[in-house]
Scaffold this active site. Structure first.
Site, PDB file in Angstrom:
ATOM      1  N   SER A 171       0.829  -1.213   0.000  1.00 55.36           N
ATOM      2  CA  SER A 171       0.000   0.000   0.000  1.00 55.36           C
ATOM      3  C   SER A 171       0.857   1.254   0.000  1.00 55.36           C
ATOM      4  O   SER A 171       1.798   1.380   0.805  1.00 55.36           O
ATOM      5  CB  SER A 171      -0.899  -0.021   1.246  1.00 55.36           C
ATOM      6  OG  SER A 171      -1.651   1.163   1.369  1.00 55.36           O
ATOM      7  N   LYS A 224       0.541  -6.674   5.452  1.00 59.36           N
ATOM      8  CA  LYS A 224       0.638  -5.445   4.667  1.00 59.36           C
ATOM      9  C   LYS A 224       2.079  -4.946   4.647  1.00 59.36           C
ATOM     10  O   LYS A 224       2.843  -5.136   5.593  1.00 59.36           O
ATOM     11  CB  LYS A 224      -0.271  -4.356   5.241  1.00 59.36           C
ATOM     12  CG  LYS A 224       0.133  -3.859   6.608  1.00 59.36           C
ATOM     13  CD  LYS A 224      -0.784  -2.750   7.092  1.00 59.36           C
ATOM     14  CE  LYS A 224      -0.368  -2.308   8.499  1.00 59.36           C
ATOM     15  NZ  LYS A 224      -1.249  -1.261   9.031  1.00 59.36           N
ATOM     16  N   THR A 237     -15.942   6.754  -8.015  1.00 59.33           N
ATOM     17  CA  THR A 237     -17.065   7.309  -7.265  1.00 59.33           C
ATOM     18  C   THR A 237     -18.049   8.000  -8.200  1.00 59.33           C
ATOM     19  O   THR A 237     -17.673   8.487  -9.265  1.00 59.33           O
ATOM     20  CB  THR A 237     -16.578   8.317  -6.206  1.00 59.33           C
ATOM     21  OG1 THR A 237     -17.687   8.768  -5.440  1.00 59.33           O
ATOM     22  CG2 THR A 237     -15.921   9.523  -6.852  1.00 59.33           C
ATOM     23  N   LYS A 263     -18.300  12.683  -6.841  1.00 56.44           N
ATOM     24  CA  LYS A 263     -17.415  13.837  -7.006  1.00 56.44           C
ATOM     25  C   LYS A 263     -17.663  14.469  -8.384  1.00 56.44           C
ATOM     26  O   LYS A 263     -18.598  15.240  -8.547  1.00 56.44           O
ATOM     27  CB  LYS A 263     -15.968  13.431  -6.748  1.00 56.44           C
ATOM     28  CG  LYS A 263     -15.754  13.057  -5.271  1.00 56.44           C
ATOM     29  CD  LYS A 263     -14.353  12.665  -4.945  1.00 56.44           C
ATOM     30  CE  LYS A 263     -14.132  12.516  -3.456  1.00 56.44           C
ATOM     31  NZ  LYS A 263     -15.032  11.563  -2.777  1.00 56.44           N
ATOM     32  N   THR A 311     -28.512  -1.140   1.656  1.00 57.48           N
ATOM     33  CA  THR A 311     -29.631  -0.780   0.798  1.00 57.48           C
ATOM     34  C   THR A 311     -29.125  -0.246  -0.540  1.00 57.48           C
ATOM     35  O   THR A 311     -28.163   0.528  -0.589  1.00 57.48           O
ATOM     36  CB  THR A 311     -30.502   0.285   1.490  1.00 57.48           C
ATOM     37  OG1 THR A 311     -31.028  -0.274   2.696  1.00 57.48           O
ATOM     38  CG2 THR A 311     -31.647   0.740   0.605  1.00 57.48           C
TER      39      THR A 311
END
Length: 675
Positions: free
Chosen positions: A323, A342, A448, A451, A481
């Site tokens: 990462s 990690k 996303t 944005k 949901t």
């Protein structure tokens, strides 16, 4: 028209400050008192004016303290008296008269100057101090701010008490402020309220406590918004609605039609309420956008990142996740939840990444998780080199394009598409994968809808089998949901619009260039980078908050401060994100406001940081390294923006080049974008 407003308009023509301050902002300042019956913020502002400050003093001398509740309280006045020529101790710093405020006002005055709440040129005359300094020094002097007699006796205690009362009426969602110490717990068991208090006080003490302002963005006047009072309009400079798609007429029309036909909610999870046509189309469009086999929509990209890394890291046998040290919290959380080993490599450092990959057996499952655009610094991940290392050492790649989708590439698919501009542009709207391109070689892409696409939600894109594994095992997907039909329709419409046209992307990038150039010319330091993010460097959590407050209250510019843990301590900043809706006039207003705030708070300028010796100051090191870094050249180059490249013998500043097209829309493409 009201006579007072007529007079105010006449004054605006003569006063440089009033002339550039919006009328709603002046109205707000003229009615906001620091405590009941006390001075307004407009009067406090007047005290900094060399003409008005003297007028206020003369007015007080002539009319006495009864007339001074509309003028500025001076820290050093005896009892409840305010600014007055007879109160020489306010100017000289000598001890207050007997019966006056019982602590050292000279110390308070110096603190006000040191903290930058007055301009440098007025520092010797001014005696204004920030509220937390008032409270701290009163506490040091033994004054109990909740004692009626002390509050009545001392105007400064009254201001601090009024501030405390104001904080208590805030809602938890916006930040309550400094809480009163809770009463000791009665009865057995753990004292939960005391625990909450300690945790909150720790946030206050290290200056990382967060307040949220009441900001209401206006669909019909982007990038404008208003505060709690609709008359108080401001300009929003820090929203992630990068392309203003949240108010695009086609998006709103599609959402309205869907809302009327299908209602507000989806009815539950897909497992309970079923699938629907809206989410099916959204996922098909997103898969086409990234030229992948499949996509899956989540309630947010935080959930998408968390779910994907959790499931893969926990199910791949002996998996190791590598990462980037600047990765988003959602990725960090997913790695933690996975339980996988990690390895964190230095930000964008491919030498460090390769060393860590070399240390692992070639047949060990490995995931390299990184971002394309890092949202708080604006740096861009080295996508091609990361892919090469992944292929060499048997790893898969996980690329977060959250701050890049809708912003880069000929169809807005992100930086991976942008770096293969010619081949991607040639393929255009034709569906299908393009073998060998960077986007094709990336295994997992996340993005996303909240944005650049102006809605809400997140998604993953990749192979059919990969997407089906996450769909089948991720609790973040299974038990959440489904997004409402209208939201899915609006987001899909926004994606399709930005896939069809580069118009708003070009305007946004030009405005970003202009903002960066004018800030540097004004001496305001920023972290240079290749992207649309404009990180203005402050270096103090306390002063970043003060700068944000001053920009909003005095200049009508909303820019939220960014503090730890979002950025390291000492690298605090203001994060500015220009949009296609901002004009050159807006940019000039913001830059002038920042110059004034920088002067008042005594913040370090471009030249100040350049003079600091390397290795002695983290903020200066960050600024100078970014300034030197060749990678800070913009992803959207002059050719892509349609700007003439300056000759090497006679280079032309970016600002002057962009001014040619500052307020002219680029040529229309296939879809008409409302700027």
């Amino acid at each position: 028209m009201d006579r007072s407003m007529t007079s105010l308009r006449q004054l605006r023509q003569a006063c440089p400050y009033l002339g550039r301050t919006p009328m709603p902002q002046i109205r707000q300042m003229s009615s906001a008192a620091l405590f009941p019956g006390g001075p307004t913020r407009l009067v406090l502002r007047a005290q900094e004016c060399p003409v008005m400050s003297q007028s206020l003093a003369i007015h007080t001398d002539q009319h006495g303290s009864s007339a001074t509740m509309t003028s500025l309280p001076t820290f050093g006045a005896s009892g409840s008296n305010f600014l007055s020529g007879s109160n020489v101790n306010a100017r000289s710093g000598t001890a207050p008269a007997k019966g006056g405020c019982p602590f050292n006002h000279a110390l308070l005055q110096q603190a006000g100057q040191r903290r930058g709440y007055v301009s440098r040129s007025e520092a010797n005359k001014a005696s204004v101090a920030p509220q937390d300094e008032i409270e701290r020094l009163h506490a040091k002097g033994g004054i109990k701010l909740d004692a009626d007699r002390d509050i009545e006796k001392c105007p400064h205690a009254r201001m601090a008490a009024a501030k405390s009362i104001k904080k208590q009426v805030r809602t938890p969602g916006s930040g309550l402020g400094v809480p009163p110490t809770p009463s000791p717990k009665k009865g057995a068991g753990f004292d939960y309220e005391a625990f909450y208090h300690r945790e909150l006080m720790a946030k206050h003490n290290d200056k990382t406590y967060r307040y949220f302002n009441n900001i209401n963005r206006l669909a019909g006047k982007a990038p404008k918004g208003h505060l709690s009072d609709e008359a108080d309009e401001i300009t929003v400079w820090c929203a992630n609605d990068y392309q203003n798609m949240s108010r695009h007429p086609q998006v709103l029309a599609a959402m309205s039609e869907t809302l009327e036909k299908y209602g507000a909610g989806a009815g539950g999870t897909r497992n309970i309420a079923g699938h629907n046509r809206h989410v099916e189309k959204a996922e098909q469009v997103l898969a086409d956008l990234h030229r992948k086999e499949a996509a899956l929509v989540f309630g947010s990209c935080y959930a998408a990142n968390d779910a994907t890394l959790t499931i893969l890291g926990s199910k791949l046998p002996g998996c190791v996740i590598l990462s980037d040290s600047s990765n988003h919290a959602s990725m960090i959380q997913g790695i933690k939840h996975s339980g996988a080993k990690k390895m964190i490599y230095k930000h964008n450092d491919m030498v460090d990444l390769e060393e860590k990959l070399k240390s692992l057996p070639i047949d060990t499952p490995k995931i390299i998780a990184f971002e394309s655009v890092y949202s708080m610094c604006g740096t861009v991940g080295p996508i091609e080199k990361t892919i090469e290392l992944a292929e060499k050492y048997g790893a898969i790649t996980f690329l977060d394009e959250v701050h890049a989708v809708g912003m880069y590439g000929p169809r807005g698919a992100g930086v991976a598409e942008h770096l293969d501009w010619e081949v991607q542009a040639k393929q255009g709207s034709k569906p299908g994968q393009l073998a060998g391109t960077l986007m094709d070689r990336i295994d997992i892409i996340t993005g996303t809808l909240g944005k650049a696409y102006g809605n809400v939600g997140g998604y993953i894109a990749g192979s059919n089998r990969f997407v089906d594994v996450i769909r089948s095992f991720a609790p973040q997907f299974i038990f959440s949901t489904t997004l409402p039909p209208a939201v899915l329709t609006g987001a899909t419409t926004a994606v399709e619009i930005l896939m069809s046209s580069n118009q708003s992307r070009v305007v946004q990038q030009i405005r970003t260039r202009e903002t960066k150039e004018k800030l540097i010319q004004a001496g305001i330091p920023l972290q240079h980078n290749p992207s649309h993010i404009v990180p203005v460097l402050v270096g103090s959590a306390e002063k970043a908050k003060a700068a944000s407050d001053m920009l909003l209250e005095e200049h009508g510019c909303y820019v939220q401060p960014i503090n730890f843990p979002t950025v390291p301590k000492g690298l605090e900043r203001l994060r500015i994100t220009p949009t296609p809706g901002h004009s050159s006039k807006d940019v000039d207003h913001l830059v002038n406001a920042l110059k004034e705030v920088w002067d008042k708070l005594g913040l370090r300028t471009v030249e100040d940081l350049r003079k600091i010796e390397d290795g002695t100051d983290s903020l200066a090191d960050l600024f100078k390294q970014a300034e030197r870094d060749e990678k800070s050249l913009p992803l959207w180059n002059d050719s892509l923006l349609g700007l003439d490249t300056a000759s090497a013998s006679n280079p032309e500043p970016v600002a002057s080049k962009t001014l040619i097209v500052n307020d002219v829309k680029p040529k229309k493409t296939t879809v008409d974008i409302a700027i």
